[in-house]
Design a protein around this motif. Structure first.
Motif, mmCIF file in Angstrom:
data_model
loop_
_atom_site.group_PDB
_atom_site.id
_atom_site.type_symbol
_atom_site.label_atom_id
_atom_site.label_comp_id
_atom_site.label_asym_id
_atom_site.label_seq_id
_atom_site.Cartn_x
_atom_site.Cartn_y
_atom_site.Cartn_z
ATOM 1 N N ALA A 44 39.163 42.250 33.124
ATOM 2 C CA ALA A 44 38.405 43.211 32.502
ATOM 3 C C ALA A 44 36.961 43.819 33.110
ATOM 4 N N ASP A 45 36.246 42.734 33.031
ATOM 5 C CA ASP A 45 35.074 42.574 33.243
ATOM 6 C C ASP A 45 34.298 43.660 34.988
ATOM 7 N N LEU A 52 37.080 45.054 40.880
ATOM 8 C CA LEU A 52 38.687 45.002 41.200
ATOM 9 C C LEU A 52 39.306 45.753 40.465
ATOM 10 N N ARG A 53 40.451 46.429 40.810
ATOM 11 C CA ARG A 53 41.198 47.320 40.541
ATOM 12 C C ARG A 53 42.357 46.396 39.436
ATOM 13 N N ALA A 103 50.931 37.978 38.496
ATOM 14 C CA ALA A 103 51.774 38.936 40.087
ATOM 15 C C ALA A 103 50.989 40.428 39.869
ATOM 16 N N ALA A 104 51.307 41.207 38.900
ATOM 17 C CA ALA A 104 50.896 42.824 38.620
ATOM 18 C C ALA A 104 49.430 43.262 39.945
ATOM 19 N N PHE A 105 48.740 41.802 40.062
ATOM 20 C CA PHE A 105 47.579 41.755 40.566
ATOM 21 C C PHE A 105 48.295 42.049 41.749
ATOM 22 N N SER A 106 48.476 41.620 42.709
ATOM 23 C CA SER A 106 49.237 41.488 43.896
ATOM 24 C C SER A 106 49.168 42.940 44.191
ATOM 25 N N ALA A 107 49.943 43.851 43.412
ATOM 26 C CA ALA A 107 49.899 45.225 44.121
ATOM 27 C C ALA A 107 49.316 46.175 43.749
ATOM 28 N N ARG A 112 41.718 38.534 49.222
ATOM 29 C CA ARG A 112 40.734 38.777 50.723
ATOM 30 C C ARG A 112 41.056 37.291 50.009
ATOM 31 N N ARG A 113 41.298 36.495 50.743
ATOM 32 C CA ARG A 113 41.446 34.563 50.485
ATOM 33 C C ARG A 113 39.906 34.005 51.930
ATOM 34 N N ALA A 114 39.793 32.746 51.050
ATOM 35 C CA ALA A 114 38.798 32.464 52.014
ATOM 36 C C ALA A 114 39.010 31.849 53.572
ATOM 37 N N ALA A 115 38.712 31.731 54.483
ATOM 38 C CA ALA A 115 38.637 31.228 54.919
ATOM 39 C C ALA A 115 38.574 30.037 55.764
#
Length: 115
Positions: A44-45, A52-53, A103-107, A112-115
């Motif tokens: 939320a913050d 973040l959406r 899981a709802a955040f994926s949509a 981005r995942r760190a390499a």
């Protein structure tokens, strides 16, 4: 060395007693609920500053987690203390909804995942 062994033995005895009476499972549930509440607050913050959406609030899991987490006053109690005050039904609802909420955040937001 003997004091260290005594302390370790006493700590192990407490852990075993807690496991035997079912207290460990209850404590782990509360710690898990506290992590969910903390994650919901951080989400939320981050959404408030546009980093973040959040997923749509129409999803039942999103509603459940958001509703329960929003009542936590972080300036008054820790997330664990808040989780300890939740009625069993609210605690169960939070823990059941947490995986679908996450899981709802994926949509909603491509992370981005760190390499």
């Amino acid at each position: 060395m003997i004091d260290s062994t005594r302390l370790q033995t006493a700590r192990l005895a407490r852990t075993l007693a807690e496991m035997a009476d079912g207290g460990l499972a209850a404590r782990l549930r509360l710690e898990q609920a506290a992590r969910v509440v903390g994650a919901a607050r951080r989400a939320a913050d981050l959404a408030a500053v546009g980093a973040l959406r959040l997923p749509g609030s129409g999803h039942p899991a999103v509603q459940a987690v958001t509703e329960i987490a929003r009542h936590w006053d972080a300036s008054a109690v820790t997330a664990l203390e808040y989780a300890e005050t939740l009625p069993e039904a609210a605690l169960e609802r939070l823990l059941r909804a947490a995986p679908a909420w996450a899981a709802a955040f994926s949509a909603a937001t491509p992370f981005r995942r760190a390499a």
